[in-house]
Scaffold this active site. Structure first.
Site, PDB file in Angstrom:
ATOM      1  N   ARG A 143      -3.664   7.659  -0.128  1.00 49.71           N
ATOM      2  CA  ARG A 143      -3.880   6.981   0.883  1.00 49.71           C
ATOM      3  C   ARG A 143      -3.799   7.711   2.046  1.00 49.71           C
ATOM      4  O   ARG A 143      -2.841   8.112   2.551  1.00 49.71           O
ATOM      5  CB  ARG A 143      -2.913   5.801   0.987  1.00 49.71           C
TER       6      ARG A 143
ATOM      7  N   GLU B  95      14.563  -0.392  10.139  1.00 47.63           N
ATOM      8  CA  GLU B  95      12.975  -0.361   9.972  1.00 47.63           C
ATOM      9  C   GLU B  95      12.634   1.022  10.261  1.00 47.63           C
ATOM     10  O   GLU B  95      12.897   1.641  10.914  1.00 47.63           O
ATOM     11  CB  GLU B  95      12.299  -1.353  11.112  1.00 47.63           C
TER      12      GLU B  95
ATOM     13  N   ASN C 276       0.712  -1.079   0.061  1.00 46.38           N
ATOM     14  CA  ASN C 276      -0.043  -0.018   0.115  1.00 46.38           C
ATOM     15  C   ASN C 276       1.139   1.183   0.014  1.00 46.38           C
ATOM     16  O   ASN C 276       0.491   2.378  -0.047  1.00 46.38           O
ATOM     17  CB  ASN C 276      -1.154  -0.133   1.047  1.00 46.38           C
TER      18      ASN C 276
ATOM     19  N   ARG D 169      -1.113   4.552  17.203  1.00 48.83           N
ATOM     20  CA  ARG D 169      -2.344   4.351  16.629  1.00 48.83           C
ATOM     21  C   ARG D 169      -2.816   2.991  17.161  1.00 48.83           C
ATOM     22  O   ARG D 169      -2.788   2.673  18.344  1.00 48.83           O
ATOM     23  CB  ARG D 169      -1.796   4.124  14.932  1.00 48.83           C
TER      24      ARG D 169
ATOM     25  N   ASP E 251      12.226 -13.316   9.408  1.00 51.97           N
ATOM     26  CA  ASP E 251      13.400 -14.280   9.246  1.00 51.97           C
ATOM     27  C   ASP E 251      14.304 -13.860   8.089  1.00 51.97           C
ATOM     28  O   ASP E 251      15.348 -13.998   8.145  1.00 51.97           O
ATOM     29  CB  ASP E 251      12.721 -15.631   8.806  1.00 51.97           C
TER      30      ASP E 251
ATOM     31  N   ARG F 123      -1.105  -2.124  15.722  1.00 51.86           N
ATOM     32  CA  ARG F 123       0.231  -1.681  15.245  1.00 51.86           C
ATOM     33  C   ARG F 123       1.416  -1.537  16.167  1.00 51.86           C
ATOM     34  O   ARG F 123       2.325  -1.144  15.797  1.00 51.86           O
ATOM     35  CB  ARG F 123      -0.357  -0.315  14.470  1.00 51.86           C
TER      36      ARG F 123
ATOM     37  N   SER G 267       4.311   7.000   9.587  1.00 50.74           N
ATOM     38  CA  SER G 267       3.518   7.454  11.082  1.00 50.74           C
ATOM     39  C   SER G 267       4.201   6.701  12.142  1.00 50.74           C
ATOM     40  O   SER G 267       5.290   5.966  12.344  1.00 50.74           O
ATOM     41  CB  SER G 267       2.224   6.889  10.793  1.00 50.74           C
TER      42      SER G 267
ATOM     43  N   HIS H  89       3.635  -6.052  11.190  1.00 45.02           N
ATOM     44  CA  HIS H  89       3.057  -6.666  12.367  1.00 45.02           C
ATOM     45  C   HIS H  89       2.459  -8.126  12.578  1.00 45.02           C
ATOM     46  O   HIS H  89       2.140  -8.738  13.558  1.00 45.02           O
ATOM     47  CB  HIS H  89       1.579  -5.858  12.636  1.00 45.02           C
TER      48      HIS H  89
HETATM   49  C1  DQA Z   1       3.468   2.267   8.273  1.00 49.80           C
HETATM   50  C2  DQA Z   1       2.620   1.674   9.428  1.00 49.80           C
HETATM   51  C3  DQA Z   1       1.752   0.404   9.482  1.00 49.80           C
HETATM   52  O1  DQA Z   1       1.153   0.244  10.471  1.00 49.80           O
HETATM   53  C4  DQA Z   1       1.168   0.586   8.216  1.00 49.80           C
HETATM   54  O2  DQA Z   1       0.489  -0.844   7.978  1.00 49.80           O
HETATM   55  C5  DQA Z   1       1.463   0.816   6.829  1.00 49.80           C
HETATM   56  C6  DQA Z   1       2.446   2.000   7.126  1.00 49.80           C
HETATM   57  C7  DQA Z   1       4.035   3.469   8.108  1.00 49.80           C
HETATM   58  O3  DQA Z   1       4.891   3.803   7.524  1.00 49.80           O
HETATM   59  O4  DQA Z   1       3.638   4.350   9.081  1.00 49.80           O
HETATM   60  O5  DQA Z   1       1.127   0.543   5.894  1.00 49.80           O
HETATM   61  O6  DQA Z   1       4.325   1.176   8.076  1.00 49.80           O
END
Ligand code: DQA
Length: 146
Positions: A18, A101, A11, A110, A87, A114, A105, A80
């Site tokens: 989005r 990582e 996404n 949230r 792995d 998450r 957001s 999540h």
């Molecule tokens: C995200 C946070 C995730 O919880 C969410 O599913 C995303 C974007 C972020 O960049 O804030 O798709 O990884």
């Protein structure tokens, strides 16, 4: 020039459309351009990729191990629950490479689902909540903490 793979999960190709209240108005193409420019300014060569498919992300992590590339990854929702991605991420860091990582957001502010990352435990570090600037901070960390 050190190379870094900048990987993005499901996404994130829809950035700009989005939930702009959560993820901002920049598109994925904007993100790619910003990350490429930031990396160049830091003397890094970044390749920015996105897929909605878990198998692509696993394969790209294998590729990073084989190529000796550090990784910046926004695993998106896979953060999540994807043990396959965890792995593969563990192979990167246990192989002596760095994997950061990132999240646009702040997932901890949230919904409860998450609040847990299955990736975080095998990552070198996590940067979340600074919008697309999270990626720049990750690149700075890779560059300055070499
Ligand atoms: C995200 C946070 C995730 O919880 C969410 O599913 C995303 C974007 C972020 O960049 O804030 O798709 O990884």
């Amino acid at each position: 020039m050190a190379s870094v793979l900048v990987l993005n999960g499901p996404n994130l190709g829809r950035l700009g459309i989005r939930e702009p209240d959560v993820y901002g108005s920049a598109t994925f193409d904007d993100l790619r351009q910003m990350v490429t420019d930031w990396a160049g300014a830091l003397g890094l060569e970044a390749e920015v990729r996105q897929s909605d498919d878990e198998t692509d992300l696993v394969r790209w992590l294998h590729e990073a191990v084989d190529a000796g590339s550090d990784v910046v990854i926004n695993p998106a929702a896979f953060t999540h629950y994807s043990y396959a991605l965890r792995d593969a991420a563990a192979m990167v860091t246990k192989g002596g490479l760095r994997l950061i990582e990132v999240h646009i957001s702040n997932p901890y502010a949230r919904e409860e689902f998450r609040h847990h990352s299955v990736i975080g435990g095998v990552a070198t570090g996590t940067i979340a909540g600074f919008g697309i600037d999270s990626y720049r901070l990750a690149l700075v960390a890779l560059c300055e903490r070499n």
